[in-house]
Scaffold this active site. Structure first.
Site, PDB file in Angstrom:
ATOM      1  CG  LEU A   1      -4.368  -1.692  -5.146  1.00 50.04           C
ATOM      2  CD1 LEU A   1      -4.694  -3.127  -4.775  1.00 50.04           C
ATOM      3  CD2 LEU A   1      -3.711  -1.633  -6.523  1.00 50.04           C
ATOM      4  CE  LYS A   2     -10.118   2.330  -0.838  1.00 53.78           C
ATOM      5  NZ  LYS A   2     -10.631   2.868   0.451  1.00 53.78           N
TER       6      LYS A   2
ATOM      7  CG  ASP B   1      -3.064 -18.247   9.678  1.00 50.71           C
ATOM      8  OD1 ASP B   1      -4.263 -18.426   9.411  1.00 50.71           O
ATOM      9  OD2 ASP B   1      -2.664 -17.333  10.416  1.00 50.71           O
TER      10      ASP B   1
ATOM     11  N   GLY C   1      -5.464 -11.965  -0.268  1.00 53.32           N
ATOM     12  CA  GLY C   1      -5.992 -12.589   0.936  1.00 53.32           C
ATOM     13  C   GLY C   1      -7.071 -11.790   1.633  1.00 53.32           C
TER      14      GLY C   1
ATOM     15  CG  HIS D   1      -7.972 -14.153  13.941  1.00 49.83           C
ATOM     16  ND1 HIS D   1      -7.185 -13.524  13.000  1.00 49.83           N
ATOM     17  CD2 HIS D   1      -8.612 -13.165  14.612  1.00 49.83           C
ATOM     18  CE1 HIS D   1      -7.341 -12.211  13.102  1.00 49.83           C
ATOM     19  NE2 HIS D   1      -8.210 -11.969  14.069  1.00 49.83           N
TER      20      HIS D   1
ATOM     21  NE  ARG E   1      -2.109  -1.147   3.685  1.00 52.30           N
ATOM     22  CZ  ARG E   1      -1.833  -2.334   4.207  1.00 52.30           C
ATOM     23  NH1 ARG E   1      -2.242  -3.432   3.593  1.00 52.30           N
ATOM     24  NH2 ARG E   1      -1.151  -2.431   5.316  1.00 52.30           N
TER      25      ARG E   1
END
Length: 366
Positions: A61-62, A156, A83, A126, A35
């Site tokens: 990504l905006k 995970d 994800g 989670h 980001r």
């Protein structure tokens, strides 16, 4: 081994970046989209070990301009990994249908806990929640204790990241064979349940009970960890009769009537208590030395720092200290590939933004 495979990773948490780290470890060119001006996730470092071996570009990504850059990357790649919760990428105009128009052969890897569909798909969760619902945590602790398993390893990583890796590679193989792109729905509940099939095979022969503490691997005195006199732990899992015999012989218990029945579940609690007293009488080092070189299936239970100094682990170079960070080397190993684990650097966020943009703008972007 994966040289020539380019993967785009959209910055996320846990299993998705782990999966793309593994692809990078295996030689793929992984470009992680961080980001723009973003901070690492809570608890994560500025330069994350999970980014080792990757190239980093910062995008918003905006932003229409940055989305155009991402689409250029997708055109030149075989796979994308994300994800987020279901629907997030679609709302950004970057879902599988959107990017499939740009690259019909794209393998779109999606990593979630609950999956893309189902009643829980849009709810938070989670690792421990996913593996509890899937049944994978049921046998994780001793009888009488609440189920608990090492954080992230079963869910995970085991049921999530590794299944995503397998799915992405399977999708890439199919695309290269001319079958077009695909969407990989890698859900931790699916993968961790699938991992249970090794145990479910035992159920076919009566070796697995739905009652905790009564199964072949989660109840016996010969399949657990014991506390030693110094507070260390020793693991024992001598399943086969010949290994159990070796274990008993080394302890001097070969003729002890209390330990003669190996598979009598009614005797397991007393046998466990007796062994607990024996192991508590000496420090862990004593037991390590006593069982060294034997087939008794005994090993110390170590923390990562202790593991790094263990002779076997050190001889294989399993643990590395790179830039002051303890980390495990890439796995598996290949006879045809050099061991260059120490050279896999962790990039700074956006470190490769300029070079990637220059590459995209070049006349020969491939």
């Amino acid at each position: 081994m994966l040289e020539g495979l380019r993967v785009i990773e959209i910055e996320g948490l846990g299993p998705a970046p782990f999966a793309s780290m593994m692809l990078a470890d295996l030689g793929a060119d992984v470009i992680v989209v961080h980001r723009r001006n973003g901070a690492p996730a809570p608890g994560m470092p500025e330069r994350s070990l999970l980014d080792r071996g990757k190239r980093s570009i910062e995008l918003d990504l905006k932003s229409a301009d940055d989305v155009a850059v991402l689409k250029d990357l997708v055109r030149r790649s075989e796979a994308l990994v994300e994800g987020f919760r279901p629907g997030v990428m679609e709302r950004l105009g970057l879902g599988p249908d959107d990017l499939g128009v740009i690259n019909p052969d794209l393998v779109y890897g999606r990593m979630t806990g609950w999956g893309q569909t189902g009643p829980r798909a849009q709810t938070a969760g989670h690792d421990l929640n996913y593996i509890s619902l899937s049944g994978a945590a049921w046998y994780a602790s001793n009888q009488g204790e609440a189920p608990f398993t090492p954080p992230t390893l079963v869910g995970d990583i085991g049921g999530g990241a590794l299944y995503l890796v397998a799915g992405v590679l399977a999708g890439v193989m199919a695309a290269r064979a001319g079958r077009g792109g695909t969407v990989v729905d890698a859900a931790i509940v699916d993968g961790s349940a699938h991992m249970m099939n090794l145990l479910m095979a035992l159920a076919q022969t009566g070796g697995l009970s739905m009652t905790r503490g009564q199964s072949l691997l989660d109840g016996p005195h010969w399949s657990r960890c014991y506390v030693c006199a110094d507070g260390g732990y020793i693991s024992v899992q001598c399943l086969e009769p010949k290994f159990y015999a070796a274990f008993m012989a080394i302890l001097g218990l070969a003729d002890d009537a209390d330990f003669k029945p190996q598979l009598d579940a009614e005797k397991w609690p007393r046998q466990t208590a007796l062994l607990a007293g024996i192991f508590a009488s000496q420090p862990c080092r004593h037991w390590e030395e006593l069982f060294a070189g034997s087939d008794a299936c005994v090993a110390p239970a170590l923390d990562p720092l202790q593991s790094a100094s263990d002779p076997h682990m050190a001889a294989r170079g399993v643990w590395l200290q790179t830039d002051g960070v303890l980390q495990a080397a890439p796995a598996p190993r290949f006879s045809t590939e050099p061991d260059n684990a120490a050279s896999r650097a962790v990039p700074a966020r956006g470190e490769h933004s300029r070079s990637i943009l220059e590459w995209l703008a070049s006349d020969n972007p491939t």
